[in-house]
Enzyme design. Structure first.
Site, PDB file in Angstrom:
ATOM      1  CE1 TYR A   1      -8.942   1.164  -5.315  1.00 47.09           C
ATOM      2  CE2 TYR A   1      -7.396   1.095  -3.496  1.00 47.09           C
ATOM      3  CZ  TYR A   1      -8.103   0.461  -4.496  1.00 47.09           C
ATOM      4  OH  TYR A   1      -7.966  -0.891  -4.676  1.00 47.09           O
TER       5      TYR A   1
ATOM      6  NE  ARG B   1      -5.426  -8.560  -2.178  1.00 50.58           N
ATOM      7  CZ  ARG B   1      -4.929  -8.106  -1.029  1.00 50.58           C
ATOM      8  NH1 ARG B   1      -5.273  -8.696   0.115  1.00 50.58           N
ATOM      9  NH2 ARG B   1      -4.075  -7.104  -0.998  1.00 50.58           N
TER      10      ARG B   1
ATOM     11  CG  HIS C   1      -3.101  -1.732  -0.077  1.00 42.47           C
ATOM     12  ND1 HIS C   1      -3.829  -0.668  -0.587  1.00 42.47           N
ATOM     13  CD2 HIS C   1      -3.487  -2.823  -0.792  1.00 42.47           C
ATOM     14  CE1 HIS C   1      -4.617  -1.110  -1.554  1.00 42.47           C
ATOM     15  NE2 HIS C   1      -4.422  -2.403  -1.698  1.00 42.47           N
TER      16      HIS C   1
ATOM     17  CE  LYS D   1      -0.750  -8.999  -4.370  1.00 40.40           C
ATOM     18  NZ  LYS D   1      -1.250  -8.005  -5.341  1.00 40.40           N
TER      19      LYS D   1
ATOM     20  NE  ARG E   1      -8.198  -5.370  -2.534  1.00 41.68           N
ATOM     21  CZ  ARG E   1      -7.710  -5.425  -1.299  1.00 41.68           C
ATOM     22  NH1 ARG E   1      -8.476  -5.816  -0.305  1.00 41.68           N
ATOM     23  NH2 ARG E   1      -6.445  -5.085  -1.059  1.00 41.68           N
TER      24      ARG E   1
ATOM     25  CG  HIS F   1      -9.667  -6.780  -7.544  1.00 42.08           C
ATOM     26  ND1 HIS F   1      -9.354  -7.542  -6.439  1.00 42.08           N
ATOM     27  CD2 HIS F   1      -8.742  -5.787  -7.588  1.00 42.08           C
ATOM     28  CE1 HIS F   1      -8.266  -7.049  -5.853  1.00 42.08           C
ATOM     29  NE2 HIS F   1      -7.887  -5.984  -6.530  1.00 42.08           N
TER      30      HIS F   1
END
Length: 324
Positions: free
Chosen positions: A305, A139, A296, A164, A273, A270
């Site tokens: 995706y 990120r 994630h 995150k 990414r 982003h």
């Protein structure tokens, strides 16, 4: 000597946020929403207000200002934090507030050729950072906060700290960037040495590490991989020191580079990414591997995706293409 003056509401909000180790960005955001909420109701204290006032403010944001669902959710989170964590009021109506439904969006993804053209028009440090975003899946803030010690040239690996959700993870260091990144860190080291000669304060450290390891803030390993050119005042400590480069600089560089790269898509940092994840899946890598590289928590987040892997309409051939 500590002040005997009682904290204001905003001061108390800041105190609780810092006690819970929330980021400075969260602090600024929550403080701003609390101020707007109080100002909207004629500067009444939140203890004197309840469900009706909170709903009126949130309705104002949605109906009058037409804010995005994510912005609406952020305002609600700030008010929930205010009542529960700062004022210590666990009120039943807090759980009954309507939460806006976020629309499901397909991520913007660049083709490999578009990525190549975009990277070609960027220059200097911005080009290096953009290549890192696309080559590692980091990120934006993970990239600008990268420390020298977290770059491992021997293992060709980067360690992402406090990503995150407060999680650490490892991702690859692209072989094609090794020489360029080493040269960049050589220039950064000269800046670090100049700061040491000038007797400047060391870099900001996470949590209480500066007290535990007093020499660490001035050490080379903890220095920013992408430091700012000028000094700035730390908003929490009031110390003038060198911070990492501002994230908006790279955001602007990519936005300005899109026309020159012939890209009409609303791409951003982003997007690189998103493109990293999509191109790995296109190359046949397992979705669990991609999930781990992206950081994630749930594979369902990574599954988005797979929706852009098939070309238009789930890979179905249009009947028009069968008509001569």
């Amino acid at each position: 000597m500590e002040s005997s003056q009682p904290l204001t509401l905003i001061g108390r909000v800041r105190e609780v946020i810092r006690y819970k180790h929330y980021s400075i960005r969260t602090e600024c955001s929550y403080v701003e929403w609390v101020r707007r909420f109080v100002a909207f109701h004629g500067r009444k204290h939140p203890r004197e207000m309840g469900a009706a006032e909170v709903r009126a403010f949130l309705s104002h944001l949605a109906a009058d200002l037409n804010v995005a669902a994510s912005t609406h959710q952020q305002a609600l989170s700030a008010l929930l934090f205010l009542y529960r964590e700062v004022l210590g009021l666990e009120l039943p109506w807090l759980n009954d507030l309507d939460r806006p439904k976020k629309p499901k969006r397909v991520p913007v993804v660049l083709s490999r050729a578009e990525v190549e053209r975009l990277l070609a028009v960027l220059q200097g440090t911005h080009a290096l950072m953009a290549r890192l975003l696309y080559g590692t899946g980091m990120r934006l803030m993970e990239c600008v906060r990268l420390r020298v010690k977290d770059v491992d040239f021997e293992r060709h690996e980067l360690t992402v700290r406090d990503g995150k959700g407060g999680k650490d993870r490892r991702t690859m260091l692209p072989l094609s960037l090794v020489v360029e990144l080493q040269a960049h860190l050589g220039r950064v080291r000269a800046l670090w040495e100049a700061d040491r000669v000038a007797g400047r304060a060391g870099v900001q450290m996470p949590e209480a590490l500066a007290r535990k390891y007093p020499a660490a803030p001035a050490s080379w390993g903890w220095f920013w991989a992408f430091p700012a050119r000028s000094l700035s005042v730390d908003p929490r400590s009031g110390i003038e020191r060198r911070h990492h480069t501002h994230e908006q600089a790279l955001q602007r560089a990519i936005k300005q580079g899109l026309p020159g790269a012939g890209i009409a898509k609303p791409a951003s940092t982003h997007t690189l990414r998103h493109s990293f994840a999509t191109h790995l899946l296109e190359s046949g890598y397992d979705i669990r591997t991609v999930q781990e590289l992206l950081g994630h928590s749930d594979v369902s987040t990574t599954m988005i995706y797979t929706h852009v892997l098939n070309r238009g309409g789930r890979g179905v051939v249009s009947p028009l293409d069968a008509v001569r």
